[in-house]
Design a protein around this motif. Structure first.
Motif, PDB file in Angstrom:
ATOM      1  N   GLN A 120     -21.573  84.992  88.578  1.00 15.00           N
ATOM      2  CA  GLN A 120     -21.997  84.957  89.992  1.00 15.00           C
ATOM      3  C   GLN A 120     -23.136  83.962  90.240  1.00 15.00           C
ATOM      4  N   LEU A 121     -23.427  83.155  89.236  1.00 12.47           N
ATOM      5  CA  LEU A 121     -24.608  82.278  89.346  1.00 12.47           C
ATOM      6  C   LEU A 121     -24.453  81.234  90.442  1.00 12.47           C
ATOM      7  N   ALA A 122     -23.239  80.701  90.572  1.00  4.95           N
ATOM      8  CA  ALA A 122     -23.046  79.638  91.571  1.00  4.95           C
ATOM      9  C   ALA A 122     -23.416  80.172  92.960  1.00  4.95           C
ATOM     10  N   ARG A 123     -23.135  81.450  93.180  1.00  2.00           N
ATOM     11  CA  ARG A 123     -23.396  82.059  94.488  1.00  2.00           C
ATOM     12  C   ARG A 123     -24.898  82.275  94.746  1.00  2.00           C
ATOM     13  N   TYR A 124     -25.641  82.622  93.684  1.00  3.75           N
ATOM     14  CA  TYR A 124     -27.019  83.074  93.890  1.00  3.75           C
ATOM     15  C   TYR A 124     -28.113  82.113  93.406  1.00  3.75           C
ATOM     16  N   LEU A 126     -29.498  79.246  94.170  1.00  2.08           N
ATOM     17  CA  LEU A 126     -30.522  78.705  95.084  1.00  2.08           C
ATOM     18  C   LEU A 126     -31.472  79.803  95.553  1.00  2.08           C
ATOM     19  N   GLU A 127     -30.891  80.958  95.883  1.00  5.25           N
ATOM     20  CA  GLU A 127     -31.717  82.068  96.377  1.00  5.25           C
ATOM     21  C   GLU A 127     -32.662  82.576  95.283  1.00  5.25           C
ATOM     22  N   LEU A 128     -32.169  82.592  94.042  1.00 10.00           N
ATOM     23  CA  LEU A 128     -33.008  83.033  92.928  1.00 10.00           C
ATOM     24  C   LEU A 128     -34.186  82.082  92.743  1.00 10.00           C
ATOM     25  N   ALA A 169     -28.790  72.722  88.949  1.00  9.69           N
ATOM     26  CA  ALA A 169     -28.977  71.983  90.210  1.00  9.69           C
ATOM     27  C   ALA A 169     -30.055  72.644  91.075  1.00  9.69           C
ATOM     28  N   ALA A 170     -30.197  73.961  90.957  1.00 14.54           N
ATOM     29  CA  ALA A 170     -31.210  74.674  91.746  1.00 14.54           C
ATOM     30  C   ALA A 170     -32.600  74.567  91.109  1.00 14.54           C
ATOM     31  N   GLY A 171     -32.659  73.914  89.946  1.00 14.17           N
ATOM     32  CA  GLY A 171     -33.959  73.714  89.296  1.00 14.17           C
ATOM     33  C   GLY A 171     -34.327  74.818  88.324  1.00 14.17           C
ATOM     34  N   LEU A 172     -33.381  75.728  88.029  1.00 16.35           N
ATOM     35  CA  LEU A 172     -33.686  76.793  87.064  1.00 16.35           C
ATOM     36  C   LEU A 172     -33.579  76.227  85.648  1.00 16.35           C
TER      37      LEU A 172
END
Ligand code: SAM
Ligand code: SF4
Length: 348
Positions: A120-124, A126-128, A169-172
């Motif tokens: 489910q990472l692709a979905r969450y 950015l929010e994380l 991509a979200a920087g994690l």
């Protein structure tokens, strides 16, 4: 100052809301892993049976209760919280918990992180990242989609890789966890390490632990990580690293890739002496050791009163019972019965 009583006597004051959590072996507990659900969308062979029976939803702590419990731990000096499961991202509205806990970051909590199968990472992602999560552990045992399906039974390899891409991509900062399995993913350790390091991702290998209903299967597929190190050393140069993540892994720097490899070796090199963590299940049961059956109920004290006095007393009492270490080696050798609960209950 000695924070703990060496004669195993209870401290004079039973309620000490701000006192750090210290066990009878003088280990300071500053890391809590919280399993937010026992459910999962995979059925990894070393973790769950295919027809796993899950807990009734009514038994679970609510998200508000989980947040209150975590907040109590932060008040007791816990600086790192890892949400896990089951698969933490399949718990409905789990982002509410991440967001709630994120208010402690910089105010007692140093790190809020989680372990995921990546589905489910692709979905969450950015929010994380927006909640202040900086690092994530993703479990990936192989680069081969067929082997991946054989190990996870229900997992979709491409979906996990897309999740990893989204997290980056979200920087994690991503770290891979790979369980080494005899007859399962031998020969995969080198390609997986090179693949990860090529993307700026560190990787940790884990020995299969004799947990759960099918502990016997894990005993059969146990592969000492010395074998993994031997496979990597055929091509890569590993030197001990000064890096420590606050968890049980021992890290090595890899000269050729510039990346890091961790080894989590509960069986071949016991690390209990420096244990700094405890685990809470989604029903509010505290396990003081991953490999032992002793536990403490936190749901009762949590629900008994809106004040946290009983909860802190229960934490103090549980600290006095934290065992010196696990007995995986005796369990592996058949001298003791393994813990029946799966990893999905206490989280990894
Ligand atoms: N579902 C998430 C995941 O797979 O990352 C989080 C929970 S899972 C229980 C956490 C970690 O425990 C995973 O890295 C998984 O590979 C590991 N694990 C599960 N059962 C294990 C076992 N018997 N021995 C060693 N590691 C295990
Ligand atoms: Fe699910 Fe993680 Fe257990 Fe696999 S290891 S079944 S992904 S909880």
């Amino acid at each position: 100052m000695r924070l703990n009583n060496p004669e195993n006597q209870p401290p004079a004051a039973t309620f000490s809301a701000q006192a750090p959590l210290v066990d009878n072996f003088h280990r300071r507990i500053d890391y809590v892993r919280v399993s937010v659900t026992d459910r999962c969308d995979f059925r990894c062979v070393y973790c769950m049976s295919e027809n796993m029976q899950f807990l009734p939803k009514a038994d679970l702590l609510t998200l508000e209760e989980l947040e209150r419990l975590c907040t109590a731990f932060v008040l007791r000096g816990v600086g790192k919280i890892r949400l896990t499961g089951g698969e933490p991202l399949v718990r409905r509205n789990v982002m509410q918990l991440f967001r709630g806990l994120s208010r402690h970051l910089g105010a007692g909590l140093r790190e809020l992180t989680f372990t995921t199968n990546g589905s489910q990472l692709a979905r969450y992602a950015l929010e994380l990242a927006d909640c202040g999560v900086q690092r994530v552990n993703v479990s990936l045992d192989t680069l081969d989609p067929e082997k991946f399906r054989a190990i996870t039974r229900w997992g979709d390899h491409a979906q996990v890789l897309a999740g990893i891409d989204a997290a980056l991509a979200a920087g994690l900062k991503v770290k891979l966890n790979c369980v080494a399995l005899k007859g399962g993913n031998e020969g995969e350790f080198l390609p997986l390490t090179e693949w990860a390091h090529g993307r700026g991702i560190d990787i940790s290998f884990i020995e299969a632990m004799p947990l759960g209903e099918d502990a016997a299967h894990n005993i059969e597929s146990y592969l000492p990580l010395d074998d993994v190190a031997a496979e990597l050393s055929r091509k890569l140069t590993l030197t001990p690293s000064a890096f420590a993540s606050g968890g049980p892994a021992r890290y090595f720097d890899v000269a050729e890739t510039g990346g890091r490899v961790g080894f989590i070796t509960p069986l071949s090199h016991n690390f209990c002496e420096t244990c700094n963590r405890v685990r809470v299940t989604c029903t509010g049961t505290l396990f003081m050791c991953l490999g032992q059956e002793d536990k403490a109920d936190l749901r009762g004290p949590l629900r008994a009163s809106p004040s946290d006095e009983l909860l802190h007393a229960a934490l103090d009492e549980a600290m006095r019972r934290k065992p010196r270490g696990h007995d995986f080696v005796a369990q592996w050798a058949g001298q003791m019965a393994p813990a029946r609960r799966p990893m999905s209950m206490t989280g990894g």
